[in-house]
Write a protein that holds these residues in place. Structure first.
Motif, PDB file in Angstrom:
ATOM      1  N   GLY A 164       5.587 -14.590 -11.453  1.00  0.00           N
ATOM      2  CA  GLY A 164       5.156 -13.248 -11.065  1.00  0.00           C
ATOM      3  C   GLY A 164       6.008 -12.173 -11.714  1.00  0.00           C
ATOM      4  O   GLY A 164       5.492 -11.152 -12.192  1.00  0.00           O
ATOM      5  N   ALA A 165       7.338 -12.386 -11.762  1.00  0.00           N
ATOM      6  CA  ALA A 165       8.243 -11.405 -12.370  1.00  0.00           C
ATOM      7  C   ALA A 165       8.063 -11.348 -13.879  1.00  0.00           C
ATOM      8  O   ALA A 165       8.069 -10.267 -14.482  1.00  0.00           O
ATOM      9  N   LYS A 166       7.914 -12.496 -14.491  1.00  0.00           N
ATOM     10  CA  LYS A 166       7.806 -12.558 -15.952  1.00  0.00           C
ATOM     11  C   LYS A 166       6.544 -11.856 -16.459  1.00  0.00           C
ATOM     12  O   LYS A 166       6.523 -11.314 -17.568  1.00  0.00           O
ATOM     13  N   ALA A 167       5.505 -11.842 -15.634  1.00  0.00           N
ATOM     14  CA  ALA A 167       4.236 -11.232 -16.044  1.00  0.00           C
ATOM     15  C   ALA A 167       4.282  -9.708 -16.001  1.00  0.00           C
ATOM     16  O   ALA A 167       3.363  -9.046 -16.513  1.00  0.00           O
ATOM     17  N   LEU A 168       5.322  -9.134 -15.423  1.00  0.00           N
ATOM     18  CA  LEU A 168       5.407  -7.689 -15.254  1.00  0.00           C
ATOM     19  C   LEU A 168       6.106  -7.010 -16.429  1.00  0.00           C
ATOM     20  O   LEU A 168       6.973  -7.605 -17.088  1.00  0.00           O
ATOM     21  N   ALA A 169       5.766  -5.756 -16.658  1.00  0.00           N
ATOM     22  CA  ALA A 169       6.548  -4.914 -17.556  1.00  0.00           C
ATOM     23  C   ALA A 169       7.694  -4.306 -16.753  1.00  0.00           C
ATOM     24  O   ALA A 169       7.656  -4.270 -15.516  1.00  0.00           O
ATOM     25  N   GLU A 170       8.742  -3.850 -17.434  1.00  0.00           N
ATOM     26  CA  GLU A 170       9.877  -3.249 -16.731  1.00  0.00           C
ATOM     27  C   GLU A 170       9.415  -2.060 -15.889  1.00  0.00           C
ATOM     28  O   GLU A 170       8.682  -1.196 -16.363  1.00  0.00           O
ATOM     29  N   GLY A 171       9.824  -2.057 -14.618  1.00  0.00           N
ATOM     30  CA  GLY A 171       9.468  -0.996 -13.697  1.00  0.00           C
ATOM     31  C   GLY A 171       8.168  -1.240 -12.959  1.00  0.00           C
ATOM     32  O   GLY A 171       7.880  -0.566 -11.963  1.00  0.00           O
ATOM     33  N   GLU A 172       7.373  -2.207 -13.421  1.00  0.00           N
ATOM     34  CA  GLU A 172       6.077  -2.473 -12.793  1.00  0.00           C
ATOM     35  C   GLU A 172       6.253  -3.273 -11.507  1.00  0.00           C
ATOM     36  O   GLU A 172       7.165  -4.093 -11.377  1.00  0.00           O
ATOM     37  N   VAL A 173       5.355  -3.014 -10.547  1.00  0.00           N
ATOM     38  CA  VAL A 173       5.369  -3.713  -9.261  1.00  0.00           C
ATOM     39  C   VAL A 173       4.176  -4.651  -9.194  1.00  0.00           C
ATOM     40  O   VAL A 173       3.057  -4.290  -9.584  1.00  0.00           O
ATOM     41  N   SER A 174       4.418  -5.853  -8.675  1.00  0.00           N
ATOM     42  CA  SER A 174       3.372  -6.874  -8.609  1.00  0.00           C
ATOM     43  C   SER A 174       2.423  -6.647  -7.444  1.00  0.00           C
ATOM     44  O   SER A 174       2.700  -5.861  -6.531  1.00  0.00           O
ATOM     45  N   ASP A 175       1.312  -7.371  -7.474  1.00  0.00           N
ATOM     46  CA  ASP A 175       0.518  -7.548  -6.264  1.00  0.00           C
ATOM     47  C   ASP A 175       1.274  -8.527  -5.368  1.00  0.00           C
ATOM     48  O   ASP A 175       2.395  -8.949  -5.708  1.00  0.00           O
ATOM     49  N   LEU A 176       0.702  -8.937  -4.261  1.00  0.00           N
ATOM     50  CA  LEU A 176       1.365  -9.905  -3.396  1.00  0.00           C
ATOM     51  C   LEU A 176       1.471 -11.255  -4.110  1.00  0.00           C
ATOM     52  O   LEU A 176       0.516 -11.726  -4.724  1.00  0.00           O
ATOM     53  N   VAL A 177       2.654 -11.842  -4.042  1.00  0.00           N
ATOM     54  CA  VAL A 177       2.909 -13.149  -4.647  1.00  0.00           C
ATOM     55  C   VAL A 177       3.303 -14.107  -3.530  1.00  0.00           C
ATOM     56  O   VAL A 177       4.292 -13.882  -2.831  1.00  0.00           O
ATOM     57  N   LYS A 178       2.529 -15.171  -3.372  1.00  0.00           N
ATOM     58  CA  LYS A 178       2.785 -16.114  -2.286  1.00  0.00           C
ATOM     59  C   LYS A 178       3.641 -17.278  -2.781  1.00  0.00           C
ATOM     60  O   LYS A 178       3.412 -17.826  -3.851  1.00  0.00           O
ATOM     61  N   SER A 179       4.645 -17.659  -1.973  1.00  0.00           N
ATOM     62  CA  SER A 179       5.447 -18.857  -2.238  1.00  0.00           C
ATOM     63  C   SER A 179       5.574 -19.637  -0.934  1.00  0.00           C
ATOM     64  O   SER A 179       5.012 -19.244   0.094  1.00  0.00           O
ATOM     65  N   ASP A 180       6.320 -20.705  -0.954  1.00  0.00           N
ATOM     66  CA  ASP A 180       6.526 -21.504   0.264  1.00  0.00           C
ATOM     67  C   ASP A 180       7.266 -20.729   1.341  1.00  0.00           C
ATOM     68  O   ASP A 180       7.240 -21.107   2.517  1.00  0.00           O
ATOM     69  N   ASP A 197       0.835  -1.207   0.000  1.00  0.00           N
ATOM     70  CA  ASP A 197       0.000   0.000   0.000  1.00  0.00           C
ATOM     71  C   ASP A 197       0.870   1.257   0.000  1.00  0.00           C
ATOM     72  O   ASP A 197       0.544   2.258  -0.681  1.00  0.00           O
ATOM     73  N   ARG A 198       1.960   1.235   0.734  1.00  0.00           N
ATOM     74  CA  ARG A 198       2.853   2.398   0.782  1.00  0.00           C
ATOM     75  C   ARG A 198       3.550   2.604  -0.566  1.00  0.00           C
ATOM     76  O   ARG A 198       3.766   3.742  -0.996  1.00  0.00           O
ATOM     77  N   ILE A 199       3.934   1.492  -1.231  1.00  0.00           N
ATOM     78  CA  ILE A 199       4.540   1.600  -2.566  1.00  0.00           C
ATOM     79  C   ILE A 199       3.539   2.195  -3.544  1.00  0.00           C
ATOM     80  O   ILE A 199       3.858   3.114  -4.319  1.00  0.00           O
ATOM     81  N   ASN A 200       2.319   1.697  -3.497  1.00  0.00           N
ATOM     82  CA  ASN A 200       1.280   2.199  -4.397  1.00  0.00           C
ATOM     83  C   ASN A 200       0.928   3.657  -4.122  1.00  0.00           C
ATOM     84  O   ASN A 200       0.436   4.370  -5.013  1.00  0.00           O
ATOM     85  N   ALA A 201       1.209   4.084  -2.889  1.00  0.00           N
ATOM     86  CA  ALA A 201       0.957   5.491  -2.533  1.00  0.00           C
ATOM     87  C   ALA A 201       2.115   6.392  -2.938  1.00  0.00           C
ATOM     88  O   ALA A 201       2.056   7.618  -2.736  1.00  0.00           O
ATOM     89  N   GLY A 202       3.192   5.814  -3.498  1.00  0.00           N
ATOM     90  CA  GLY A 202       4.285   6.625  -4.029  1.00  0.00           C
ATOM     91  C   GLY A 202       5.597   6.530  -3.282  1.00  0.00           C
ATOM     92  O   GLY A 202       6.576   7.186  -3.658  1.00  0.00           O
ATOM     93  N   GLU A 203       5.667   5.727  -2.208  1.00  0.00           N
ATOM     94  CA  GLU A 203       6.948   5.608  -1.494  1.00  0.00           C
ATOM     95  C   GLU A 203       7.955   4.812  -2.321  1.00  0.00           C
ATOM     96  O   GLU A 203       7.587   4.000  -3.187  1.00  0.00           O
TER      97      GLU A 203
END
Length: 386
Positions: free
Chosen positions: A272-288, A230-236
């Motif tokens: 998750g990384a491959k689905a992004l464009a350069e500079g884009e930030v993902s939603d939450l990605v869950k792993s083990d 949320d903080r990243i999406n708000a511009g931090e």
């Protein structure tokens, strides 16, 4: 590198260590491959070329000695006299020897097919290596004693070294600086661009990666990760939050993120990384491991290329190991009844002339030393009990 190729490479290293090999200049001796054990029974054929029992036994003993040496480094002595370990590993030895026989035959076959010959320096290296080993062993008899500990007599030892030189010559022929199958820089770069990406991430752990210990509940980890997102999406600033919150143990060594291809990262992170464009930030990605917030970064392919050339060639299947693996897979291999008869218990009966006598004597000495040590331990225990 394939596991059997790794094992053969390790065996070559073991040979050098056990024999205490060094290199020095000496007189030239013509070196060539000589068929082994022509009076012994045929064990198998590789593309119609016969492999006889003496050669096969050499390979099996060599592998047995390799495992004996490896286990001794962990304090496990007398590997082949322990019924449990011997039976467990013994069933694999014929297959290992078979692999090595196929390896030897296809290397020799392809070496001849390519019209190659060992250079003067290659031949000189082999002949001086033999002479140096003899000198270090204190003479010819000592040399025979040493190489017999790995299953060789003089000729089988030289054949083995000859084959390793043929492999090196084939590697140079196909993949050296002017190799006929060496991928071009343009081909490697195309593969690099098509398959590699770069990304950084903020990782909030649910478990300790090294111990598996639970660090926080899934709900707690998700809530913390979401608050950061949320903080990243708000511009931090992503990097500032990454350096403050990320629990990735590799962050310090990879402050600019990772360069990777499929299979090198956990699947959710890669996808998750491959689905992004350069500079884009993902939603939450869950792993083990927990929750990732991933930012795809620009990859400087031109400047990074030199660091990945060897990996790229391997991935493209354009290496000597890959080619050799193909040759071995394509080889027509047939075994005889004798193949089924040879095992780790009776392999010395099929060994090259003189080798079995030396090995049997060595084993007797080892057994006596082991019995003496056991007796000493028992006596010490009795004395302690008194």
């Amino acid at each position: 590198m394939n596991k059997w190729v790794q094992r053969i490479a390790a065996l070559v290293v073991l040979l050098a260590i056990v024999l205490g090999i060094t290199y020095w200049q000496g007189s030239k001796v013509s070196v060539s491959y000589q068929p082994m054990g022509e009076d012994s029974p045929v064990v198998m054929t590789v593309n119609g070329d016969e492999v006889r029992a003496e050669e096969f036994a050499t390979y099996m003993i060599y592998n047995m000695k390799y495992y004996e040496n490896m286990y001794s480094q962990y304090g496990m002595m007398g590997l082949w006299s322990d019924d449990s370990s011997a039976e467990m590993l013994g069933v694999m030895m014929p297959g290992f020897a078979k692999d090595q026989a196929v390896y030897s035959r296809v290397v020799l076959e392809q070496f001849e097919k390519a019209g190659l010959e060992l250079s003067y320096s290659n031949q000189k290296e082999l002949s001086t290596l033999r002479k140096d080993t003899i000198d270090q062993a204190g003479g010819y008899d000592g040399y025979l004693q040493k190489i017999a500990q790995l299953g060789f007599n003089d000729q089988t030892y030289m054949n083995f070294l000859y084959i390793t030189q043929c492999y090196s010559a084939l590697n140079e022929y196909y993949y050296g600086s002017d190799g006929i199958d060496k991928p071009t820089d343009e081909e490697l770069m195309e593969h690099f661009r098509d398959n590699y990406i770069s990304a950084k991430h903020i990782l909030i752990l649910t478990v300790d990666p090294s111990t598996g210990e639970t660090l926080r509940t899934d709900e707690e980890a998700r809530a913390l990760a979401q608050s950061i997102l949320d903080r990243i999406n708000a511009g931090e600033d992503f990097d500032a939050l990454m350096n403050e919150y990320s629990e990735d143990g590799g962050l310090e060594g990879n402050p600019d993120g990772y360069i990777f291809t499929e299979g090198e990262m956990v699947t959710p992170f890669y996808e998750g990384a491959k689905a992004l464009a350069e500079g884009e930030v993902s939603d939450l990605v869950k792993s083990d491991y927990g929750y990732h917030i991933i930012q795809r970064t620009a990859l400087d392919y031109e400047n990074q290329f030199i660091n990945y050339q060897a990996d790229l060639a391997t991935q493209m299947g354009r290496t000597m190991d890959a080619l050799l693996s193909q040759w071995m897979t394509e080889a027509e291999v047939e075994t005889t009844d004798v193949y089924d008869e040879i095992n780790y218990k009776n392999v010395y009966d099929y060994a090259p002339a003189g080798v079995a006598e030396i090995l049997n004597g060595s084993d007797s000495d080892d057994s006596a030393a082991s019995d003496e040590a056991a007796a000493d331990d028992a006596a010490s225990d009795d004395a302690a009990a008194e």
